[in-house]
Design a protein around this motif. Structure first.
Motif, PDB file in Angstrom:
ATOM      1  N   ASP A 277      58.295  26.996  44.192  1.00 52.35           N
ATOM      2  CA  ASP A 277      58.081  27.615  45.499  1.00 52.35           C
ATOM      3  C   ASP A 277      58.414  29.103  45.478  1.00 52.35           C
ATOM      4  O   ASP A 277      57.864  29.886  46.257  1.00 52.35           O
ATOM      5  N   ILE A 278      59.321  29.492  44.584  1.00 48.49           N
ATOM      6  CA  ILE A 278      59.743  30.885  44.510  1.00 48.49           C
ATOM      7  C   ILE A 278      58.608  31.786  44.012  1.00 48.49           C
ATOM      8  O   ILE A 278      58.581  32.992  44.293  1.00 48.49           O
ATOM      9  N   LEU A 279      57.650  31.229  43.261  1.00 48.06           N
ATOM     10  CA  LEU A 279      56.530  31.990  42.716  1.00 48.06           C
ATOM     11  C   LEU A 279      55.458  32.111  43.795  1.00 48.06           C
ATOM     12  O   LEU A 279      54.848  31.127  44.198  1.00 48.06           O
ATOM     13  N   MET A 280      55.244  33.306  44.283  1.00 47.91           N
ATOM     14  CA  MET A 280      54.402  33.518  45.446  1.00 47.91           C
ATOM     15  C   MET A 280      52.930  33.183  45.163  1.00 47.91           C
ATOM     16  O   MET A 280      52.425  33.421  44.067  1.00 47.91           O
ATOM     17  N   PRO A 281      52.239  32.644  46.178  1.00 47.13           N
ATOM     18  CA  PRO A 281      50.847  32.216  46.005  1.00 47.13           C
ATOM     19  C   PRO A 281      49.853  33.366  46.151  1.00 47.13           C
ATOM     20  O   PRO A 281      48.897  33.312  46.929  1.00 47.13           O
ATOM     21  N   TYR A 282      50.104  34.433  45.414  1.00 48.65           N
ATOM     22  CA  TYR A 282      49.227  35.605  45.441  1.00 48.65           C
ATOM     23  C   TYR A 282      49.109  36.108  44.019  1.00 48.65           C
ATOM     24  O   TYR A 282      50.118  36.421  43.377  1.00 48.65           O
ATOM     25  N   LEU A 283      47.887  36.179  43.508  1.00 48.23           N
ATOM     26  CA  LEU A 283      47.679  36.510  42.100  1.00 48.23           C
ATOM     27  C   LEU A 283      46.637  37.607  41.951  1.00 48.23           C
ATOM     28  O   LEU A 283      45.512  37.485  42.447  1.00 48.23           O
ATOM     29  N   HIS A 284      47.034  38.669  41.266  1.00 42.72           N
ATOM     30  CA  HIS A 284      46.089  39.742  40.931  1.00 42.72           C
ATOM     31  C   HIS A 284      45.521  39.429  39.554  1.00 42.72           C
ATOM     32  O   HIS A 284      46.224  39.491  38.546  1.00 42.72           O
ATOM     33  N   LEU A 285      44.233  39.081  39.507  1.00 38.63           N
ATOM     34  CA  LEU A 285      43.592  38.652  38.266  1.00 38.63           C
ATOM     35  C   LEU A 285      42.262  39.384  38.112  1.00 38.63           C
ATOM     36  O   LEU A 285      41.216  38.906  38.547  1.00 38.63           O
ATOM     37  N   PRO A 286      42.267  40.562  37.498  1.00 34.93           N
ATOM     38  CA  PRO A 286      41.054  41.375  37.396  1.00 34.93           C
ATOM     39  C   PRO A 286      39.968  40.714  36.558  1.00 34.93           C
ATOM     40  O   PRO A 286      40.253  40.085  35.534  1.00 34.93           O
ATOM     41  N   VAL A 287      38.714  40.898  36.994  1.00 34.43           N
ATOM     42  CA  VAL A 287      37.556  40.451  36.220  1.00 34.43           C
ATOM     43  C   VAL A 287      36.685  41.635  35.813  1.00 34.43           C
ATOM     44  O   VAL A 287      36.014  41.604  34.808  1.00 34.43           O
ATOM     45  N   GLN A 288      36.675  42.693  36.615  1.00 34.65           N
ATOM     46  CA  GLN A 288      35.976  43.960  36.389  1.00 34.65           C
ATOM     47  C   GLN A 288      34.477  43.887  36.638  1.00 34.65           C
ATOM     48  O   GLN A 288      33.892  44.799  37.215  1.00 34.65           O
ATOM     49  N   SER A 289      33.815  42.806  36.217  1.00 32.83           N
ATOM     50  CA  SER A 289      32.369  42.667  36.423  1.00 32.83           C
ATOM     51  C   SER A 289      32.014  41.186  36.435  1.00 32.83           C
ATOM     52  O   SER A 289      32.721  40.367  35.840  1.00 32.83           O
ATOM     53  N   GLY A 290      30.901  40.868  37.090  1.00 30.87           N
ATOM     54  CA  GLY A 290      30.410  39.495  37.090  1.00 30.87           C
ATOM     55  C   GLY A 290      29.270  39.279  36.123  1.00 30.87           C
ATOM     56  O   GLY A 290      28.710  38.181  36.043  1.00 30.87           O
ATOM     57  N   SER A 291      28.937  40.309  35.381  1.00 29.31           N
ATOM     58  CA  SER A 291      27.826  40.245  34.432  1.00 29.31           C
ATOM     59  C   SER A 291      28.338  40.027  33.019  1.00 29.31           C
ATOM     60  O   SER A 291      29.174  40.792  32.524  1.00 29.31           O
ATOM     61  N   ASP A 292      27.823  39.009  32.335  1.00 30.83           N
ATOM     62  CA  ASP A 292      28.274  38.734  30.975  1.00 30.83           C
ATOM     63  C   ASP A 292      27.941  39.873  30.021  1.00 30.83           C
ATOM     64  O   ASP A 292      28.723  40.179  29.108  1.00 30.83           O
ATOM     65  N   SER A 293      26.802  40.518  30.200  1.00 32.45           N
ATOM     66  CA  SER A 293      26.439  41.614  29.302  1.00 32.45           C
ATOM     67  C   SER A 293      27.385  42.802  29.489  1.00 32.45           C
ATOM     68  O   SER A 293      27.791  43.450  28.511  1.00 32.45           O
ATOM     69  N   ILE A 294      27.762  43.081  30.725  1.00 28.49           N
ATOM     70  CA  ILE A 294      28.711  44.177  30.973  1.00 28.49           C
ATOM     71  C   ILE A 294      30.104  43.784  30.509  1.00 28.49           C
ATOM     72  O   ILE A 294      30.830  44.607  29.925  1.00 28.49           O
ATOM     73  N   LEU A 295      30.501  42.548  30.740  1.00 30.75           N
ATOM     74  CA  LEU A 295      31.808  42.093  30.251  1.00 30.75           C
ATOM     75  C   LEU A 295      31.892  42.227  28.736  1.00 30.75           C
ATOM     76  O   LEU A 295      32.930  42.607  28.190  1.00 30.75           O
ATOM     77  N   LYS A 296      30.800  41.935  28.043  1.00 32.69           N
ATOM     78  CA  LYS A 296      30.774  42.090  26.582  1.00 32.69           C
ATOM     79  C   LYS A 296      30.889  43.559  26.203  1.00 32.69           C
ATOM     80  O   LYS A 296      31.648  43.925  25.293  1.00 32.69           O
ATOM     81  N   ALA A 297      30.157  44.425  26.916  1.00 32.07           N
ATOM     82  CA  ALA A 297      30.233  45.867  26.628  1.00 32.07           C
ATOM     83  C   ALA A 297      31.620  46.405  26.931  1.00 32.07           C
ATOM     84  O   ALA A 297      32.086  47.346  26.276  1.00 32.07           O
ATOM     85  N   MET A 298      32.295  45.823  27.905  1.00 34.77           N
ATOM     86  CA  MET A 298      33.664  46.222  28.240  1.00 34.77           C
ATOM     87  C   MET A 298      34.698  45.648  27.274  1.00 34.77           C
ATOM     88  O   MET A 298      35.873  46.010  27.344  1.00 34.77           O
ATOM     89  N   ASN A 299      34.267  44.737  26.404  1.00 31.16           N
ATOM     90  CA  ASN A 299      35.173  44.043  25.480  1.00 31.16           C
ATOM     91  C   ASN A 299      36.244  43.254  26.225  1.00 31.16           C
ATOM     92  O   ASN A 299      37.412  43.223  25.829  1.00 31.16           O
ATOM     93  N   ARG A 300      35.819  42.593  27.304  1.00 29.63           N
ATOM     94  CA  ARG A 300      36.768  41.821  28.103  1.00 29.63           C
ATOM     95  C   ARG A 300      37.133  40.489  27.458  1.00 29.63           C
ATOM     96  O   ARG A 300      38.107  39.838  27.839  1.00 29.63           O
ATOM     97  N   ARG A 301      36.320  39.995  26.545  1.00 28.05           N
ATOM     98  CA  ARG A 301      36.610  38.777  25.777  1.00 28.05           C
ATOM     99  C   ARG A 301      36.593  37.511  26.628  1.00 28.05           C
ATOM    100  O   ARG A 301      37.283  36.532  26.315  1.00 28.05           O
ATOM    101  N   HIS A 302      35.865  37.545  27.707  1.00 30.91           N
ATOM    102  CA  HIS A 302      35.631  36.330  28.495  1.00 30.91           C
ATOM    103  C   HIS A 302      34.306  36.498  29.213  1.00 30.91           C
ATOM    104  O   HIS A 302      33.803  37.613  29.381  1.00 30.91           O
ATOM    105  N   THR A 303      33.732  35.393  29.629  1.00 28.91           N
ATOM    106  CA  THR A 303      32.501  35.424  30.409  1.00 28.91           C
ATOM    107  C   THR A 303      32.821  35.215  31.877  1.00 28.91           C
ATOM    108  O   THR A 303      33.954  34.844  32.241  1.00 28.91           O
ATOM    109  N   ALA A 304      31.808  35.398  32.717  1.00 28.95           N
ATOM    110  CA  ALA A 304      31.994  35.151  34.150  1.00 28.95           C
ATOM    111  C   ALA A 304      32.305  33.677  34.396  1.00 28.95           C
ATOM    112  O   ALA A 304      33.159  33.347  35.229  1.00 28.95           O
ATOM    113  N   ALA A 305      31.645  32.782  33.677  1.00 26.13           N
ATOM    114  CA  ALA A 305      31.887  31.347  33.849  1.00 26.13           C
ATOM    115  C   ALA A 305      33.303  30.975  33.435  1.00 26.13           C
ATOM    116  O   ALA A 305      33.958  30.143  34.090  1.00 26.13           O
ATOM    117  N   GLU A 306      33.789  31.578  32.359  1.00 28.36           N
ATOM    118  CA  GLU A 306      35.162  31.295  31.925  1.00 28.36           C
ATOM    119  C   GLU A 306      36.168  31.788  32.950  1.00 28.36           C
ATOM    120  O   GLU A 306      37.190  31.121  33.202  1.00 28.36           O
TER     121      GLU A 306
END
Length: 465
Positions: A277-306
C-alpha cells in the motif's frame, strides 16, 4: 558563536531539469556546509553560485551561457561594493562541454560533472587559490571524469535540520546512468553507465530522512527500475525487493520512483505494486512513440505491443494505477502514419498526465546524424494535436476523482487564507479548507471539484468534527 557568523558564507544553487538534479543540488549544499556555506534564496548576496545544469532541453548550453552573462554583471557589482562571487557550473551540460564552458566564460571558477560533486570542497579550495593568481594565468578548475570510486560513499549525511527545510517529501537517488543508449538521449554520455547504490546505503539514507520528518520518498534514477544494488550478502537486489525493504521503515508512509523503462518492469516490481500500500499507484513509464519503426530508430528496444503488454500486467496487479508518459514528436523519419500510431497508443492507454516534446538534436547522440529531419511546422502541428489529446485525458482523469475520497498528504498552507494543500496518491495537487494543524499527516479528503491543474476537496465530516 560570533566567529561562526563572521565566517559563514552564502551559497546559491540554481537547479535546471530533472528531480535527480534537485537531489544533487541538495547534496552539494550538504557537501559545502562543513566549509561554512549556508544556502540563500538571494543570488545577489551569494559568495558562491552554482548552476546545476541539464542537457535534455533544447539549446540547454546556450541558456547556461546566457545565465553566465548575467552572473558576470552581478559579480562586477559585488566587487564594486568590496565583495566577491565565485561561480561554478555543474551537471550534465558541464559534463558534456566542460572545456568549452571554461573557454567561452572566463568568469567561471569551476566546471564539474554529476559524478564529481563529492569532490566539491577540494575543487573549491583549488579555485580559491586560482583567484589569487594573475588574470592571465587563472584557469577554471575542471572535473568531468567518471571516477571509479562511488561519490555516495564520500558525501556527508544530510543534517536533520537541513532535511526538515526540504519538507515532508524528499528525493533519494538510488541509481545513476543508463545503458540503454536511446539514439536521442545524452544521458549515457553525461551520467555514464548504470550504477546502483548498495542496499544498506539506500536504507540508511531513507531512515535518516524519515527521522527528520519526511513522510514520502521518491526514489530516483535515470533508469530507476534497472536498480540492482548489492545487499550485505553480496546479492543483487532489484527495485521490487528494495521497495519491500523500504516499506518496513516505521514512519515512511509513501513511496514513489521515477523514471522507468518498459524493459525493466519485472515481475517482482509489479508484485510490489500489488502487495504494498505504501507504493503509490502512479507510474511514469515513458514510451516516446507508438510506431515500431520509430521505436527501432530510437533504439528503445521494445515494440508498441510489448509496451502495451507491460501496461496490461501492471493494471492487472494494480487496477487503480494511473500512468504518466513521455512522448517525442517529429523524430527524424516520422511519417504521418507513425504519428497516428502514437496517438493510438495514447488513446489505448489513457494517461493521467504526460510530458511531450518536439525532437531536437543533441550533439554526440546517434540521432544527431540521422537524415530526413522533420520541419518545425510539422513538429508544431503534431505536438499541438498530441498535447490536446493528453490534456483531454488528464481532464477526464481529474473528473473521475470527483465524488471519491482520497488519502491526501497535507504539505503546506494553501494559496488562499484558510486553505491547505497536498498531494493525492496520483500526485495530483489537492486544495481544501482547513487549519494548518492538518499539515504533516495524511487525511481522508472527499474530492468535490477540479480546477485546471488540481483537485478541490473537503475534509471528511468525521475528521472535520
Amino acid at each position: 558563536m560570533t566567529e561562526m557568523r563572521a565566517t559563514t558564507k552564502k551559497l546559491f544553487i540554481k537547479t535546471y531539469g530533472c528531480q535527480m538534479n534537485v537531489y544533487d543540488s541538495d547534496r552539494m549544499a550538504d557537501a559545502l556546509a562543513p566549509q561554512g556555506y549556508e544556502p540563500t534564496g538571494d543570488i545577489a548576496q551569494a559568495d558562491l553560485v552554482l548552476l546545476n545544469t541539464c542537457h535534455i532541453r533544447e539549446k540547454a548550453s546556450e541558456k547556461v551561457f546566457s545565465e553566465l552573462g548575467r552572473l558576470k554583471e552581478l559579480q562586477s557589482e559585488r566587487r564594486a561594493l568590496g565583495g566577491d562571487m565565485m561561480i561554478g557550473v555543474a551537471g550534465c551540460v558541464a559534463q558534456a562541454e566542460g572545456e568549452e564552458i571554461a573557454r567561452r566564460a572566463p568568469v567561471v571558477d569551476m566546471v564539474f560533472g554529476p559524478q564529481a560533486y563529492h569532490r566539491l570542497p577540494a575543487m573549491l579550495a583549488r579555485a580559491e587559490a586560482q583567484r589569487h593568481m594573475h588574470p592571465s594565468l587563472k584557469q577554471a578548475v575542471i572535473d568531468t571524469d567518471f571516477p571509479e570510486d562511488d561519490k555516495f560513499d564520500h558525501l556527508p549525511a544530510p543534517k536533520k535540520e537541513v532535511t526538515i527545510k526540504r519538507g515532508l517529501t524528499a528525493f533519494l537517488t538510488v541509481q545513476e546512468g543508463c545503458d540503454k543508449f536511446c539514439s536521442f538521449c545524452v544521458v549515457p554520455y553525461t551520467r555514464g553507465a548504470e550504477v546502483s547504490r548498495p542496499v544498506s546505503q539506500v536504507i540508511a539514507e531513507a531512515r535518516g530522512l524519515v527521522e527528520a520528518g519526511v513522510k514520502e520518498i521518491t526514489l530516483l534514477g535515470q533508469n530507476v527500475n534497472a536498480y540492482h544494488g548489492v545487499d550485505g550478502a553480496g546479492r543483487a537486489v532489484g527495485l521490487g525487493e528494495l521497495s519491500y525493504l523500504l516499506a518496513e521503515i516505521s514512519g515512511l508512509e509513501r513511496l514513489r520512483y521515477t523514471t522507468s523503462h518498459p524493459r525493466d518492469m519485472d515481475d517482482a516490481l509489479i508484485a510490489a505494486h500489488r502487495d504494498l500500500d505504501i507504493l503509490m499507484p502512479y507510474l511514469h513509464l515513458p514510451v516516446q512513440s507508438g510506431s515500431d519503426s520509430i521505436l527501432k530508430a530510437m533504439n528503445r528496444r521494445h515494440t508498441a505491443a510489448e509496451y502495451m503488454k507491460v501496461i496490461e500486467r501492471i493494471k492487472t496487479a494494480r487496477p487503480d494505477m494511473a500512468l504518466s508518459g513521455d512522448f517525442i514528436v517529429g523524430f527524424p523519419g516520422e511519417t504521418d502514419q507513425d504519428f497516428e500510431d502514437t496517438l493510438k497508443i495514447i488513446a489505448d492507454v489513457g494517461y493521467a498526465s504526460a510530458y511531450s516534446f518536439k525532437y531536437s538534436t543533441r550533439p554526440g547522440t546517434p540521432g544527431a546524424n540521422l537524415g530526413d529531419q522533420i520541419t518545425e511546422e510539422v513538429k508544431n502541428e503534431r505536438l499541438w494535436r498530441l498535447q490536446d489529446l493528453v490534456n483531454s485525458q488528464t481532464t477526464a482523469f481529474h473528473a473521475s476523482c470527483v465524488g471519491k475520497t482520497l488519502p491526501v498528504l497535507i504539505e503546506r498552507p494553501g494559496r488562499m487564507p484558510g486553505q491547505v494543500g497536498g498531494r493525492s496518491p496520483y500526485l495530483q495537487a489537492v486544495h481544501l479548507e482547513g487549519s494548518t494543524d492538518l499539515i504533516g499527516a495524511i487525511h481522508q479528503v472527499e474530492i468535490i471539484g477540479t480546477s485546471t491543474n488540481s483537485l478541490v476537496g473537503r475534509l471528511r465530516q468525521a475528521q472535520a468534527a
